[in-house]
Write an enzyme that holds these catalytic residues in place. Sequence first.
Site, short mmCIF file in Angstrom:
data_model
loop_
_atom_site.label_atom_id
_atom_site.label_comp_id
_atom_site.label_asym_id
_atom_site.label_seq_id
_atom_site.Cartn_x
_atom_site.Cartn_y
_atom_site.Cartn_z
CG PHE A 1 69.23 47.69 46.42
CD1 PHE A 1 67.89 47.48 46.69
CD2 PHE A 1 69.83 46.92 45.43
CE1 PHE A 1 67.14 46.54 45.97
CE2 PHE A 1 69.10 45.98 44.70
CZ PHE A 1 67.75 45.79 44.98
CG ASP B 1 76.80 45.41 47.46
OD1 ASP B 1 77.29 45.39 46.32
OD2 ASP B 1 75.58 45.23 47.68
CE LYS C 1 73.81 47.09 39.91
NZ LYS C 1 72.57 47.04 39.17
C1 LIG Z 1 74.92 47.72 45.49
C2 LIG Z 1 74.08 46.63 44.89
N1 LIG Z 1 74.12 45.40 45.43
C3 LIG Z 1 73.39 44.39 44.93
C4 LIG Z 1 72.55 44.58 43.86
C5 LIG Z 1 71.72 43.43 43.35
O1 LIG Z 1 72.28 42.97 42.16
P1 LIG Z 1 71.43 41.97 41.23
O2 LIG Z 1 70.25 42.73 40.73
O3 LIG Z 1 72.42 41.59 40.14
O4 LIG Z 1 71.06 40.81 42.06
C6 LIG Z 1 72.47 45.85 43.28
C7 LIG Z 1 71.55 46.10 42.13
O5 LIG Z 1 71.19 47.19 41.81
C8 LIG Z 1 73.25 46.90 43.80
O6 LIG Z 1 73.19 48.14 43.30
#
Ligand SMILES: Cc1ncc(COP(=O)(O)O)c(C=O)c1O
Length: 399
Positions: free
Chosen positions: A128, A215, A245
């Site tokens: 994700f 990520d 986050k």
């Molecule tokens: C690993 C990861 N990358 C990216 C995101 C996306 O982040 P945002 O919702 O702040 O755009 C998330 C959100 O849950 C995530 O868990």
Amino acid sequence: MTNKVMPTYGRLNIAFAEGKGAWLTDTEGKQYLDAFSGVAVCNLGHAHPAVTAAISDQAATLIHTSNYYQIPLQTELAEKLTALSGMEQVFFCNSGAEANEAAIKIARKYGHNKGIDKPVIIVMDGSFHGRTLATLTATGNPKVHAGFEPLVAGFVRVPYDDLDALKMAIGHWPEAVAVMLEPIQGEGGVRVPDADYLAEIRDLCTQRKLLMMLDEVQTGIGRTGEWFAFQHSEHLLPDVMMLAKGLGNGMPIGACLVSGAAVNVLQAGNHGSTFGGNPLACRAALAVLDVIETDKVLQNVKTLNAVMVRGFEQALAGQEGVKTIRAAGFMFGIELLIPCFELVQQALDKGILINVTADKVVRLLPPLVINRDEANQIISTVSELIIDFLASKAVDSVA
Ligand SMILES: Cc1ncc(COP(=O)(O)O)c(C=O)c1O
């Protein structure tokens, strides 16, 4: 009155009025233990006094100027994040998806600089990365793609935690410029890869001159017991790391960090964000990092991780409906053999916030600052919920 907010979320019928530490109070005055932290955001719990003071003071001083000017707090935060991570430069934005967008642009530009006209980024099944068009394309979940085709070109996908598949893809795609992955898949079900997976990817990327892009939006800022999850592997540094986050404990801020071959790939005019790295967000993030250091928060995660893993293993021993218990720091995934979304509401009824992801995985992301009593309360309440839920399903299947 009809709700004028777009129905993009399947929301539970509850609203919170205030929070303190790991506890939230709903609008009716009922208290809940938060074992979800707003999806790994409020790592220091709610209304942390040092973060609140920093935000209040900065809001009363200067909230926003523009990236047309110098922003000393941004410089200071970049200094701090690079010192903690070993990375070399930072681009600031406002969310995880934006941090990943920056990474994707860096990978493409890196490819173009090498004369590759149609660069390819290798991404993972079950991942994700966000909801913008490029990050949803990078995301390995068909439900996230559905209805938004045509997807963005230039991504190929391989199974997660499968080095042979990755090697094959790299061999097959001479236009490959980067491998993008989560060090532990969060939304994908708290999937923790083999111990040497990241190190092997690092070697492959170095040999093939590909960017290793991690990520760490969910795993970063102490969530796994180190500042960043890649730091569990010795001598490993990614070329690009994405954060968001927990960095602002709820103040929106994201960051894309680069090292080595990814340094200076983006030049003036190549990328930007109006809000990215504004004084308010940076001041909040500096306060967050300071608290994690001075309160020895990483140590708390390590100590209580062991307590919680042991606690869950003991409490759930012999439960045939429990497939596995996975954990890294304060990311816990208890995988059941059956879908279990109902557990979220049942947990609320019992006064605890939990999450279910990937259909069958109870995911817990408690604030990193909980104490032993709160950890024990999470273990006992969640274990009891799971045991009762599995028993009710067994009865259902008999009946
Ligand atoms: C690993 C990861 N990358 C990216 C995101 C996306 O982040 P945002 O919702 O702040 O755009 C998330 C959100 O849950 C995530 O868990």
